[in-house]
Design an enzyme around this catalytic site. Structure first.
Site: not given
Length: 471
Positions: A23, A110, A155-156, A277, A283, A285, A290, A317, A322, A325
Site C-alpha cells: 500500500s 492495526n 421551478t421545473h 476552444s 468560445k 467555456n 463543469e 482487522y 487497506q 485509503k
C-alpha cells in the site's frame, strides 16, 4: 534485509504478492501522521518505564531525521516494505540501529494505521470547514452587492416568481453552512485515539493510552480495542459529508453553466476561471464549473466503495480495510480542488443586472400576485387562479405581457381589477410583497445576510481556534 515480520516464514514472498498487497504507493500520504503518532507512542514508552530514556531519545531523534528526509524527498519508499509504517521503521533502524526496532513495543500496525487516519482526517476536516467559510464569504459578497437585483426564480426550470439574486445566493450560503456544521459535528468522532488497542485485544505492556491521547491532542480514547482497530465509521462519515458538499457544489455549478450561456446571459465568469476552444475562437467555456459537476460522481463512488468494503467484514482487522485509503485520499484531493476554485470564481463573477431585469419583464412570473390581488378583493383563490390562467392565455395569444394589458383588457376577466393592479405587478413590489421570515423581500434578505454573517464569524472562529492549537 528480511521482512520485519518474517521470522515465522521459510520462503520469500512472491513478487506479485508483494506488489498486490503493498500500500506504500498511496499510504505514503500518511508519513507525517505516522511519525507524529510514533513520537507520542515512544514518549509514553519512556514515561511508563517500558523503554530506557536513552533509547527513547535515540528513537525520537531518529524519527525526526527520517521526517526531514521525507520532507526533502530524499527517502526512497520500497514496495518490499509494504506500507508507510514498515518503510519508516526500516528507515529508522537504518539510522539508529537495532534500537529502532523497540519503537513497535506495545502496538500493532492495526492500531497504528487507524491512528494515522484519525490524525489525517482530523486536520483535513478543519481545513475543509475553513474552505467552506471562504466560499460562503464569496457568496455573501455577491448577495450584498445584489440586494436590488431581481432575477427570475424557477421551478421545473420554468420561470416561477421573481426573486432577488441576493436571495438566490443566500440559499447556497445556507447549504454550505449546513455542510460546515456536519463537518464540525463529525470532528468529535474523528477526535478519538485508537492507539494502544494493539492488533485487536490490547497489550500486555503497562501503557498509558490517555497520555498518548494528550500528546496527540485527542479528546477521547476508544473504549473497546476491537472497535478501535476495525472502526472506519469516521471515514464513511467524512465521505458522506464530502458527497453532500459536492452535491451542493454541483447544483451551484449547474446554474453557473446555464447562467453564463448565451441563452441566459445572467453572469459572466472571469477569464481566469474559463477556457477556450481549440477550433472555435469565440468560445468561453465554464470548464471549472463543469468539472466540479463531473467530479461529484467520483466522490459518490468513493462513498459507495467504502460502504461496500465494510458491509460484511467480521471483527476485527481484515486486509480488505487497506481499501479505505485511496478513496479517502481521492475525495480529499477532489474536494480541495473544487472548494479552492469555487470561492474566487464566485467572487470575480460579473452579474448582468440589466439582463436579469429584462428577463423578469418578459415573463409571467408576477401572475401569482394578480391572483393574490383578487383574493384580497374577496374572490376565492381557486377562482382567482382560473381567472389569471385565462388572462395569461390571452396574453400569450396576443403576444403581450401582463403589464402590457390595459385596464379594459383586465376587466374582461374580472370586474374586481382596478388601477392598483399595475402597482402590484411591478417586479420590485412582487419581490417585496414576500415580506415573511425567509422570504425574498429586500429587508428579509438583508436580515438573512446579517444572521449569516454572525454564523460565518462563529465558524471562522472555530477554524482559527484550531490554528492556535497547532502552533
Amino acid at each position: 534485509m528480511s521482512k520485519l515480520w518474517g521470522g515465522r516464514f521459510t520462503k520469500k514472498t512472491d513478487q506479485l504478492v508483494e506488489e498486490y498487497t503493498a500500500s506504500i504507493m498511496f499510504d505514503k500520504e500518511l508519513a507525517e501522521e505516522d511519525i507524529q503518532g510514533s513520537l507520542a507512542h515512544v514518549a509514553m514508552l519512556g514515561k511508563q518505564g517500558i523503554l530506557p530514556l536513552t533509547d527513547v531519545e535515540r528513537i525520537q531523534d531518529g524519527l525526526l531525521r527520517v521526517m526531514n528526509r521525507i520532507r526533502r524527498g530524499e527517502l526512497e519508499f520500497s514496495v518490499s516494505d509494504e506500507d508507510i509504517h514498515m518503510n519508516i521503521e526500516k528507515a529508522l533502524i537504518d539510522d539508529v540501529g537495532p534500537v529502532g526496532g523497540k519503537l513497535h513495543t506495545g502496538r500493532s500496525r492495526n492500531d497504528q494505521v487507524a491512528t494515522d487516519m484519525h490524525l489525517y482526517l482530523r486536520k483535513r476536516v478543519v481545513e475543509f470547514v475553513g474552505m467552506l467559510v471562504k466560499l460562503q464569504e464569496a457568496l455573501l459578497g455577491q448577495a450584498k452587492a445584489n440586494l436590488e437585483t431581481i432575477v427570475p426564480g424557477y421551478t421545473h426550470l420554468q420561470r416561477a416568481q421573481p426573486i432577488l439574486f441576493a436571495h438566490h445566493m443566500m440559499a447556497y450560503v445556507s447549504m454550505f453552512g449546513r455542510d460546515a456544521e456536519r463537518l464540525q459535528d463529525s470532528y468529535k468522532r474523528i477526535d478519538m485515539l485508537p492507539l494502544g488497542a494493539g492488533a485487536l485485544a490490547g497489550t500486555t505492556f503497562p501503557i498509558d493510552r490517555h497520555f498518548v491521547a494528550s500528546k496527540l491532542g485527542f479528546g477521547r480514547v476508544y473504549e473497546n480495542s476491537l472497535d478501535a482497530v476495525s472502526d472506519r465509521d469516521f471515514i464513511v462519515e467524512f465521505l458522506s459529508n464530502a458527497s453532500m458538499i459536492m452535491m451542493h457544489l454541483s447544483r451551484l455549478c449547474e446554474e453557473i453553466v446555464m447562467w453564463s450561456s448565451t441563452e441566459f446571459q445572467f453572469v459572466e465568469l472571469d477569464d481566469s476561471f474559463t477556457t477556450g476552444s481549440s477550433i472555435m475562437p469565440q468560445k468561453k467555456n465554464p470548464d471549472v464549473a463543469e468539472l466540479v459537476r463531473g467530479k461529484t460522481g467520483r466522490v459518490y463512488g468513493n462513498l459507495v466503495g467504502m460502504l461496500t468494503v465494510l458491509k460484511s467484514l467480521p471483527l476485527a482487522y481484515n486486509k480488505d480495510m487497506q481499501e479505505d485509503k485511496e478513496g479517502m485520499f481521492d475525495t480529499v484531493k477532489t474536494l480541495q480542488g473544487a472548494l479552492q476554485l469555487l470561492a474566487p470564481m464566485i467572487s470575480t463573477m460579473k452579474v448582468n443586472k440589466d439582463r436579469m431585469r429584462q428577463a423578469v419583464n418578459q415573463d409571467f412570473s408576477n401572475a401569482t400576485d394578480i391572483a393574490d390581488f383578487l383574493v384580497n378583493k374577496g374572490l376565492p383563490f381557486r377562482q382567482a387562479h382560473e381567472v389569471i390562467g385565462k388572462t395569461v392565455l390571452y396574453c400569450i395569444q396576443n403576444q403581450k405581457y401582463l403589464l402590457d394589458l390595459t385596464l379594459e383588457e383586465f376587466t374582461q376577466f374580472s370586474k374586481l381589477f382596478d388601477e392598483n393592479i399595475y402597482k402590484v405587478l411591478q417586479p420590485e413590489n412582487v419581490v417585496n410583497a414576500r415580506n415573511v421570515y425567509g422570504g425574498t423581500a429586500s429587508n428579509q434578505v438583508a436580515d438573512a445576510i446579517g444572521r449569516a454573517e454572525l454564523e460565518w464569524q462563529k465558524t471562522q472562529a472555530w477554524v482559527e481556534s484550531f490554528a492556535e492549537k497547532s502552533k
